[in-house]
Scaffold this motif. Structure first.
Motif, short mmCIF file in Angstrom:
data_model
loop_
_atom_site.label_atom_id
_atom_site.label_comp_id
_atom_site.label_asym_id
_atom_site.label_seq_id
_atom_site.Cartn_x
_atom_site.Cartn_y
_atom_site.Cartn_z
N UNK A 133 50.40 39.50 38.00
CA UNK A 133 51.08 40.07 36.84
C UNK A 133 50.14 40.97 36.03
N UNK A 135 47.47 40.48 34.58
CA UNK A 135 46.80 39.96 33.39
C UNK A 135 45.28 39.91 33.57
N UNK A 140 40.21 42.74 31.96
CA UNK A 140 39.15 43.73 32.23
C UNK A 140 39.25 44.89 31.24
N UNK A 142 40.31 44.82 28.35
CA UNK A 142 39.91 44.39 27.00
C UNK A 142 38.42 44.05 26.96
N UNK A 143 37.72 44.37 28.01
CA UNK A 143 36.27 44.11 28.14
C UNK A 143 35.97 42.60 28.15
N UNK A 144 36.93 41.82 28.62
CA UNK A 144 36.70 40.38 28.79
C UNK A 144 36.47 40.17 30.28
N UNK B 49 44.24 54.58 35.82
CA UNK B 49 43.38 53.40 36.03
C UNK B 49 41.94 53.83 36.31
N UNK B 52 39.82 54.02 32.90
CA UNK B 52 39.28 52.79 32.29
C UNK B 52 38.38 52.01 33.26
N UNK B 53 38.32 52.48 34.49
CA UNK B 53 37.41 51.82 35.45
C UNK B 53 38.07 50.73 36.27
N UNK B 54 39.41 50.61 36.18
CA UNK B 54 40.08 49.62 37.03
C UNK B 54 40.04 50.06 38.49
N UNK B 77 28.16 52.55 29.47
CA UNK B 77 29.44 52.25 30.12
C UNK B 77 30.26 51.29 29.26
N UNK B 81 33.79 52.03 27.50
CA UNK B 81 34.97 51.18 27.70
C UNK B 81 35.50 50.59 26.40
N UNK B 82 34.57 50.37 25.46
CA UNK B 82 35.01 49.78 24.19
C UNK B 82 35.90 50.74 23.40
N UNK B 86 44.33 49.87 27.06
CA UNK B 86 45.31 50.15 28.11
C UNK B 86 46.55 49.33 27.83
N UNK B 88 49.83 48.10 29.52
CA UNK B 88 50.38 48.02 30.87
C UNK B 88 51.89 48.22 30.88
N UNK B 90 54.09 46.52 32.45
CA UNK B 90 54.82 45.27 32.26
C UNK B 90 54.25 44.46 31.09
N UNK B 92 51.69 42.90 30.41
CA UNK B 92 50.60 42.00 30.80
C UNK B 92 50.18 41.10 29.63
N UNK B 93 51.16 40.53 28.96
CA UNK B 93 50.85 39.58 27.88
C UNK B 93 50.61 38.21 28.51
N UNK B 106 41.24 39.90 22.35
CA UNK B 106 40.08 40.80 22.51
C UNK B 106 39.07 40.68 21.37
N UNK B 110 35.34 39.53 22.37
CA UNK B 110 34.38 40.64 22.49
C UNK B 110 33.69 41.03 21.19
N UNK B 154 48.16 44.62 20.55
CA UNK B 154 46.94 44.15 21.22
C UNK B 154 46.07 45.33 21.64
#
Lengths: 269, 416
Positions: A133, A135, A140, A142-144, B49, B52-54, B77, B81-82, B86, B88, B90, B92-93, B106, B110, B154
């Motif tokens: 999903x 998540x 990632x 969110x830098x977690x 993607x 953001x480095x995904x 880096x 990224x900070x 992103x 999503x 769907x 992604x909660x 977050x 962080x 978020x």
């Protein structure tokens, strides 16, 4: 010469063996790296809360089932061993044999299998669900660090919970043996506990705990690994891949528990 | 020349044998809303993607303020990224967390903010997103639109400089869709981030976009403003628009461009060789005195004016289509220039006295916002013949443009 090798009837077989072996080695390497990285992240900041939550889930919530299984394992051991020991006229040794069997072997193994069934499958399914999903990707973004946030607490909590639950299993199992042997079959109460005290050494207890620690690492790593990389499965996608990953996690964990039990036992003997 | 905030240079991405991005080049500029459009499965999500480095490219480089991201040190880096969030497709909660916990995650993980500071910041975002009643609920207990707002909260809670929106309006009804787009535009202005948006909601999304990127067969086939996009003649753009446009322009209820062209050709082709038509080019200049719901209100205003045009000129055989973001072209086939001029004056009077105040009320009711706006309606009238290209007619009409109506927040104006 070349063509002789090419058309050798054994070539496909060796090719298959080689491919499988390479796959196994690659997977073992990947799991080992996965564990090392996750283990190192246990000691980062802000992990305590997650670890406590996992200890509650893996440890506290598994205690009932572990106690139940421990009780009946001890009771059935009491019955079987009483029958065997009576044949050689050594029924008085029931306490020590039940205790040694539980502490050295059955306690760590059955506890690990019970936790695999209850918490290991949940780890694989939960992480797998988070993966499909998106998540984990969301973490990632969110830098977690997903591995540090999801996997490390499971490994840490398993390392804490497995020995404690094994101790609980052993204790309840010995009480189960007492119920059958002493209360139902009339073995002397004093002899039961005296033999335990006389024959169970610290080395037996230490061996049992070493096993439970090894199982903790193996079970938590295999289950988390299966869930974490569920999206890389080539045999299925989506919810089906999560279900297959969960099944694989439980099967691999149980097989690994039994294999590693033999290996660790042979080192400890 | 302004340095792009993010730049892709020759990005190629393959999944197995399939090439998704094929030497794609693009530039994203600071403080703009850049919308990426393209057919389903064309690689839009893959494209963002990479930002953001995904995903990492197989070839090419990504630059952030001119600096290649693959050459950044770990700290640089992390710093890069900070600045990015992103959202999503769907959402992604985390299903097992409440709305509050989802938004706070977050910050808790962080930052070194204290519990009370996190609480304050999260609650402030919750209030801004109008989620106060839902902050103790779980995502499964919320509607789709509310979940989107939670995801947006978020994404914004860390005060990012760049927010990537992956199809934020997917599976939303038209009203909710416009609300989400409005929300993005509104908060972009309020918080001052750069937005990169993937959307299929054409033309609605153009109202909030500063720049459009068209991803076509792995390459960025177009990069520019909506005006440039709508004027660009390219079979690929036609094909793309055709694939997403129906017979009617969903936004205004007027004819789609394709249908308009076809009606225009039939009108001029059906008569004698010297068949002539009268064309009126309307343009609307909208200023909002309240920033709230700007794009949504703009859409409603244009929709209502479209309905007015259809109702007035339709029975006379007239047909209209949106020419650009704030322009509508009306063709009156059976009227001479003089008669058409008289009708236009009458239409302008009705528009100013009745329709525009009604539109204001309608907006108040529909979007429940006490916004104030002023609108200037200009119109240019010209005659066209079968020998004229439609673009020539538009050009002439544009040159004849004059103000025909004005409306300022409920105050009738007689100045023209």
């Amino acid at each position: 010469m070349k063509s002789a090798i090419k058309y050798s009837p054994f070539l496909p077989f060796f090719h298959w063996i080689g491919k499988r072996t390479m796959n196994v080695i690659n997977n073992l390497g990947a799991i080992a790296i996965f564990f090392v990285l996750a283990f190192l992240k246990i000691f980062r900041r802000k992990q305590l809360r997650e670890i406590i939550q996992q200890v509650f889930y893996i440890g506290a919530k598994s205690s009932n089932i572990v106690m139940l299984v421990g009780l009946f394992t001890g009771m059935v051991l009491g019955l079987q061993l009483y029958y065997t020991l009576t044949k050689v006229g050594s029924a008085g040794f029931l306490g020590s044999v039940v205790a040694l069997t539980l502490i050295r072997e059955l306690g760590p193994v059955l506890t690990a299998i019970m936790i695999t069934a209850r918490a290991g499958s949940a780890m694989a399914a939960e992480i797998g669900n988070l993966r499909i999903s998106e998540q984990i990707d969301a973490l990632y973004t969110m830098r977690i660090d997903p591995q540090g946030y999801l996997v490390s607490p499971c490994i840490a909590a398993s390392i804490i919970s497995f020995p404690l639950l094994t101790a609980l299993f052993d204790l309840i199992g010995i009480l189960g043996g007492y119920l059958t042997g002493v209360v139902l079959l009339g073995v002397d109460k004093g002899a039961y506990f005296y033999r335990i005290h006389s024959y169970v050494d610290m080395v037996d207890i230490r061996g049992g705990f070493i096993k439970s620690l090894v199982f903790a690492v193996l079970v938590s790593t295999i289950c988390c690994y299966q869930g974490y990389f569920t999206h890389l499965r080539t045999d299925s996608y989506g919810a089906r891949s999560v279900s297959l990953s969960t099944t694989s996690a439980v099967v691999f964990s149980c097989v690994t528990i039994l294999i590693s039990d033999y290996v660790v036992t042979s080192f400890l003997m | 020349m302004e340095t792009p905030l993010i730049e892709f240079r020759g990005i190629t991405k393959r999944f197995g044998e399939k090439t998704i991005l094929d030497k794609a080049d693009l530039s994203i500029y600071e403080n703009q809303i850049t919308t990426i459009i393209g057919k389903s499965g064309s690689g839009k999500s893959v494209l963002i993607k990479h930002i953001i480095g995904l995903l990492s490219p197989d070839e090419g480089s990504i630059l952030f303020r001119g600096m290649p991201v693959n050459k950044m040190k770990k700290k640089e880096w992390e710093g890069y990224r900070s600045q990015i969030s992103y959202m999503f497709q769907n959402n992604a909660l985390f299903d097992s967390m409440t709305v509050f916990e989802n938004i706070a995650l977050p910050l808790r993980q962080t930052t070194n903010l204290k519990k009370k500071e996190i609480e304050k910041k999260v609650m402030s975002r919750i209030e801004q997103m109008e989620l106060t009643d839902a902050f103790r609920k779980y995502p499964a207990e919320l509607s789709g639109g509310m979940q989107k707002r939670v995801a947006l909260a978020r994404a914004l809670v860390t005060d990012p400089a760049i927010v990537l929106f992956d199809e934020p309006t997917t599976s939303q009804d038209p009203v909710r869709r416009n609300i989400i787009l409005s929300m993005i535009a509104h908060y972009r202005k309020k918080f001052g981030f750069t937005a990169v948006l993937i959307s299929h909601d054409i033309p609605d999304v153009f109202f909030i976009s500063d720049r459009i990127l068209l991803l076509w067969e792995g390459k960025i086939a177009f990069n520019g403003s909506y005006e440039e996009f709508s004027r660009l003649k390219h079979p690929m753009i036609d094909e793309f628009l055709k694939s997403i446009e129906g017979l009617r322009d969903e936004l205004t209820g007027l004819l789609s461009k394709e249908m308009f062209k076809s009606r225009y050709a039939i009108t001029l082709g059906s008569g004698r060789a010297d068949t002539s038509v009268t064309a009126v080019l309307f343009s609307f200049n909208l200023n909002f005195l309240s920033d709230l719901f700007r794009p949504q209100a703009a859409i409603e205003i244009l929709k209502s004016i479209g309905e007015n045009l259809n109702n007035y000129f339709g029975p006379l055989g007239g047909f209209s289509a949106r020419h650009s973001r704030e322009e509508i072209l009306t063709i009156l086939p059976h009227l001479g220039l003089e008669k058409a001029g008289e009708l236009l004056d009458d239409f302008a009077q009705r528009l100013e006295k009745n329709s525009l105040p009604e539109i204001h009320e309608l907006i108040r009711d529909k979007i429940e916002a006490e916004g104030c706006f002023e609108i200037f309606v200009n119109a240019g009238i010209t005659e066209g013949s079968s020998s004229d290209e439609i673009e020539q007619i538009i050009k002439r009409a544009d040159m004849n443009k004059k103000r025909i109506a004005k409306y300022l927040c409920g105050k009738e104006s007689d100045s023209k």
